[in-house]
Structure formats: C-alpha cells, structure tokens
Design an enzyme around this catalytic site. Structure first.
Site, PDB file in Angstrom:
ATOM      1  N   GLU A  99       0.821  -1.211   0.000  1.00  8.27           N
ATOM      2  CA  GLU A  99       0.000   0.000   0.000  1.00  8.27           C
ATOM      3  C   GLU A  99       0.855   1.262   0.000  1.00  8.27           C
ATOM      4  O   GLU A  99       0.594   2.212  -0.745  1.00  8.27           O
ATOM      5  CB  GLU A  99      -0.939  -0.014   1.205  1.00  8.27           C
ATOM      6  CG  GLU A  99      -1.700   1.291   1.458  1.00  8.27           C
ATOM      7  CD  GLU A  99      -2.692   1.625   0.359  1.00  8.27           C
ATOM      8  OE1 GLU A  99      -3.293   2.710   0.439  1.00  8.27           O
ATOM      9  OE2 GLU A  99      -2.874   0.822  -0.566  1.00  8.27           O
ATOM     10  N   HIS A 102       2.617   1.967  -3.285  1.00  6.88           N
ATOM     11  CA  HIS A 102       1.658   2.556  -4.229  1.00  6.88           C
ATOM     12  C   HIS A 102       1.515   4.057  -3.981  1.00  6.88           C
ATOM     13  O   HIS A 102       1.491   4.862  -4.928  1.00  6.88           O
ATOM     14  CB  HIS A 102       0.303   1.857  -4.073  1.00  6.88           C
ATOM     15  CG  HIS A 102      -0.773   2.400  -4.964  1.00  6.88           C
ATOM     16  ND1 HIS A 102      -0.668   2.411  -6.332  1.00  6.88           N
ATOM     17  CD2 HIS A 102      -1.967   2.969  -4.671  1.00  6.88           C
ATOM     18  CE1 HIS A 102      -1.756   2.945  -6.857  1.00  6.88           C
ATOM     19  NE2 HIS A 102      -2.552   3.306  -5.864  1.00  6.88           N
ATOM     20  N   HIS A 167     -12.088   5.778  -8.305  1.00  5.75           N
ATOM     21  CA  HIS A 167     -10.634   5.945  -8.197  1.00  5.75           C
ATOM     22  C   HIS A 167      -9.943   5.317  -9.411  1.00  5.75           C
ATOM     23  O   HIS A 167      -9.020   5.911  -9.988  1.00  5.75           O
ATOM     24  CB  HIS A 167     -10.153   5.280  -6.900  1.00  5.75           C
ATOM     25  CG  HIS A 167      -8.702   5.493  -6.606  1.00  5.75           C
ATOM     26  ND1 HIS A 167      -8.105   6.736  -6.564  1.00  5.75           N
ATOM     27  CD2 HIS A 167      -7.703   4.602  -6.329  1.00  5.75           C
ATOM     28  CE1 HIS A 167      -6.821   6.608  -6.276  1.00  5.75           C
ATOM     29  NE2 HIS A 167      -6.546   5.322  -6.147  1.00  5.75           N
ATOM     30  N   HIS A 275     -21.117  -7.369 -17.075  1.00  3.48           N
ATOM     31  CA  HIS A 275     -19.786  -7.085 -17.611  1.00  3.48           C
ATOM     32  C   HIS A 275     -19.449  -8.045 -18.750  1.00  3.48           C
ATOM     33  O   HIS A 275     -18.952  -7.647 -19.805  1.00  3.48           O
ATOM     34  CB  HIS A 275     -18.752  -7.207 -16.498  1.00  3.48           C
ATOM     35  CG  HIS A 275     -17.328  -7.052 -16.955  1.00  3.48           C
ATOM     36  ND1 HIS A 275     -16.858  -5.911 -17.568  1.00  3.48           N
ATOM     37  CD2 HIS A 275     -16.265  -7.899 -16.889  1.00  3.48           C
ATOM     38  CE1 HIS A 275     -15.576  -6.045 -17.858  1.00  3.48           C
ATOM     39  NE2 HIS A 275     -15.198  -7.251 -17.466  1.00  3.48           N
ATOM     40  N   HIS A 333      -4.988  -8.351 -17.032  1.00  2.00           N
ATOM     41  CA  HIS A 333      -6.290  -7.943 -17.573  1.00  2.00           C
ATOM     42  C   HIS A 333      -6.547  -6.465 -17.294  1.00  2.00           C
ATOM     43  O   HIS A 333      -7.023  -5.733 -18.158  1.00  2.00           O
ATOM     44  CB  HIS A 333      -7.385  -8.807 -16.947  1.00  2.00           C
ATOM     45  CG  HIS A 333      -8.710  -8.697 -17.637  1.00  2.00           C
ATOM     46  ND1 HIS A 333      -8.919  -9.075 -18.944  1.00  2.00           N
ATOM     47  CD2 HIS A 333      -9.914  -8.247 -17.180  1.00  2.00           C
ATOM     48  CE1 HIS A 333     -10.177  -8.867 -19.272  1.00  2.00           C
ATOM     49  NE2 HIS A 333     -10.805  -8.355 -18.217  1.00  2.00           N
TER      50      HIS A 333
END
Length: 369
Positions: A99, A102, A167, A275, A333
C-alpha cells in the site's frame, strides 16, 4: 512532520526519471518527460490493481501515512499488533508495504506532473511555446489532486465499491490525458484528411470502452469475478437468476446491500453477467473499428495494437474464470484495459488532427534551450 517526509520520499523517487530525461540525448526533453510520465502512470495503474487484488488497500488503514508515520518501518509495532489481533484481517507488514509503495509512486507521478506545469508556464513567460496550452498540464495537475482525494477516501471509507471504482476511472482519465498530451508533442507520420470522417466512430468506441472498464471495475471491487464459474454459460445457464437492484446499488458498503444486509450471490451474478455480456458488444465494435482504421498509414500501428489487445483481453478475461482468478492474469487484464485506453486516445487524437487545418507540429525543446 511525517507528511513532509512523505513528500521528500516522492521527490526522491521522481528524481530518477527526471535525471534520466535530463541526461538523455534528445532534442525535445519535454516530450520525453511527458511520455515517460505516461508510461509510469500506466505502471502505477497496474500496481494499483495489484494492490487491490492482493487485498492490500487497507494495509495502512489511515492516510496519507501508515499509522501516522511515513513508513511501515516506523509503524512496525502498530502493524504487528494489528496483525496479531486479526491474523486474517487486512493489515500485515507485506500489505502495508504494498500500500505504501503505491502511495510513494503516486506522489512521484505528482512531482513529474508539477515539473511539466513549471516547464510549460516558464516557456509561455519566455515566449517559447511548446505548441500546447499551459492549461492542459495544469488541468492534469488538478486531476491528479482529485485522484489523490479519491485515494484517501478509498482508505477512509473502507474500500466502498463506488469510491474504488471511481478511483480507477480517474486513474484511467489521468492516463488518457497524459496520453493526449504526449501525442500532442509527437509529429504524426502522415497527414490523411480522409481519415477524419472516422472520428465520431472512434469517440463512440472510446465511450464504449470506458463503460466496459467501469463495469469491470465494479466486478473487481465487489469481488464478483467468480460469481460465474463457467463459460460461455453462467453457472450452467445463459440467463441465470440475478438481482440487479442490489448488484448495481451504488452507494453501499463492501459486501453489503443498500439496506445494510449481506449482498446475495444473485446480485454478484448480475454484476458479473452484465460485464461479460457487454464485453461482446465492445469486442465486436472494436474489431470492426480497428479493421476499418488500419487502412490508413497514420493509424495502422495503434489500430493493430487495438486488435492485439482485444484478443489478449478476451484470453485473460476467460483465464480469470477458468483458472479461478490467478493474480498475474488478473493484473494483466487490468493493464490491458489501461493500454486500450491509451490506444483509443491515440487514435482519437490522430483522427482529430487529420481534419483540414489541424496538422500538428513537433514541439520545440525549451528544456534544453
């Protein structure tokens, strides 16, 4: 104090790409900086997906630091205590580092964008324009500030799906804006006015792609990837039982309905099935669009890239189901979707610039001037 330390960490990381741009033999250092920032933003988006997919989003449950410090090193005692209290919970030393890395990289991207803003406004004041409005990088800087705010809300609102999805979309908007700026700084190989008539079709393709990515983000943030465990059927049916009302209720906590109850499997199936079904529309349209655009020399490379990425996205999406959502394929992906955004932005830019009187000139190198 720790906020200042965080800023210094971001600055130190940003100095590496800034130094690379400065020492690299290139006639247009601003263009190289923009392209490098675009590439690093793509990397950041992929690392963000890695952070989410490893359940590290709450590895440090406060923001912008980690338990009020600038580093998991300093917060070691608090992280260890939280992990011991809940070994299967969201906090561990590994997740905390994922985290915080990032966040460090995001701050470094912010520094690179600030550098772009300084360069373009300095060029404007010295009357040495870069063939781009200084308001464009300034707008990108404002966008990354909004993105940072949603990053904070992602943590403070405990991974609420709509916040996490927004986000992601803002991150892709940032990537697209940087890609447009990079394309603006790069000469188009051939000016083909006949290609301009395909601009509305390319814009529509970009809209379809954004909708599909939003649906994919909704699948990921709701952990609905394995709601359908077979393909092309969904749990043995073409149209399985689904609950769209709960599945697409936007303002709710993770894993809960809008009424505060545990979300049902039928709701997760509705998210996944939507989706998957919309992907058929997007794939067919993108294949058709790329096939039509590759006849133009200036569009052939990005159009071929779209064809290749559509195939890869299909294969990685299918593999996520068949192989039970393996981490490397899931990250790939997400990365493929981000690269598709870049390619569609490039196509739209080149089509827009193909209109009569809209030829783009290479920018001058004011950085080395």
């Amino acid at each position: 104090m720790f906020v200042l330390q965080l800023g210094l960490i971001g600055l130190c990381i940003a100095l590496l790409p800034l130094s690379y741009v400065w020492v690299k033999a290139d006639d247009n250092k601003f263009r190289k900086l923009v392209w490098l920032t675009t590439f690093l933003t793509l990397d950041l988006i992929m690392f963000g997906s890695f952070t989410r997919l490893t359940d590290s989003g709450l590895g440090c449950p406060d923001w912008p630091g980690c338990y009020g410090t600038s580093s998991p090193f300093v917060a070691h005692a608090a992280i260890t205590a939280a992990h011991q209290a809940m070994p299967s919970g969201p906090v561990s030393m590994v997740k905390a580092w994922i985290e915080m890395l990032h966040r460090y990289f995001a701050m470094a991207i912010g520094v690179l964008i600030i550098a772009q803003v300084v360069i373009v406004w300095t060029a404007r004041l010295k009357r040495r324009p870069l063939h781009v409005s200084p308001w464009w990088p300034t707008g990108i800087l404002l966008l990354i500030c909004v993105q940072g705010a949603f990053g904070a809300w992602t943590v403070t609102m405990k991974l609420q799906p709509v916040i996490v999805t927004l986000h992601l979309l803002l991150g892709l908007a940032l990537l697209g804006a940087l890609g447009w700026l990079a394309a603006r700084q790069t000469p188009i190989p051939v000016h083909e006015p006949a290609a301009a008539r395909w601009l509305p079709a390319a814009v529509f393709g970009l809209v379809l792609l954004v909708v599909q990515i939003a649906l994919g983000g909704w699948v990921s943030t709701n952990y609905a990837v394995l709601a359908c465990t077979d393909f092309p059927l969904c749990n043995g049916q073409w149209v399985p039982p689904m609950n769209f009302e709960h599945g697409f209720h936007l303002w709710r906590a993770l894993g809960m309905t809008g009424d505060g109850e545990m979300i049902s499997q039928d709701a997760l199936v509705a998210i996944h099935w939507t989706h998957r079904t919309f992907a058929v529309v997007v794939v067919l349209y993108m294949l058709w669009l790329a096939h039509k655009l590759r006849r133009f020399e200036s569009l052939r490379t990005p159009a071929n890239g779209v064809l290749l990425l559509i195939v890869i996205q299909f294969l990685t999406g299918l593999s996520n189901i068949v192989l039970q959502w393996p981490l490397p394929i899931a990250v790939a992906h997400n990365g493929g979707a981000a690269i598709l955004i870049l390619l569609l932005v490039m196509l739209n830019f080149r089509l827009s610039s193909s209109r009569p009187g809209r030829a783009v000139l290479p920018a001058r190198d004011v950085v080395s001037a």
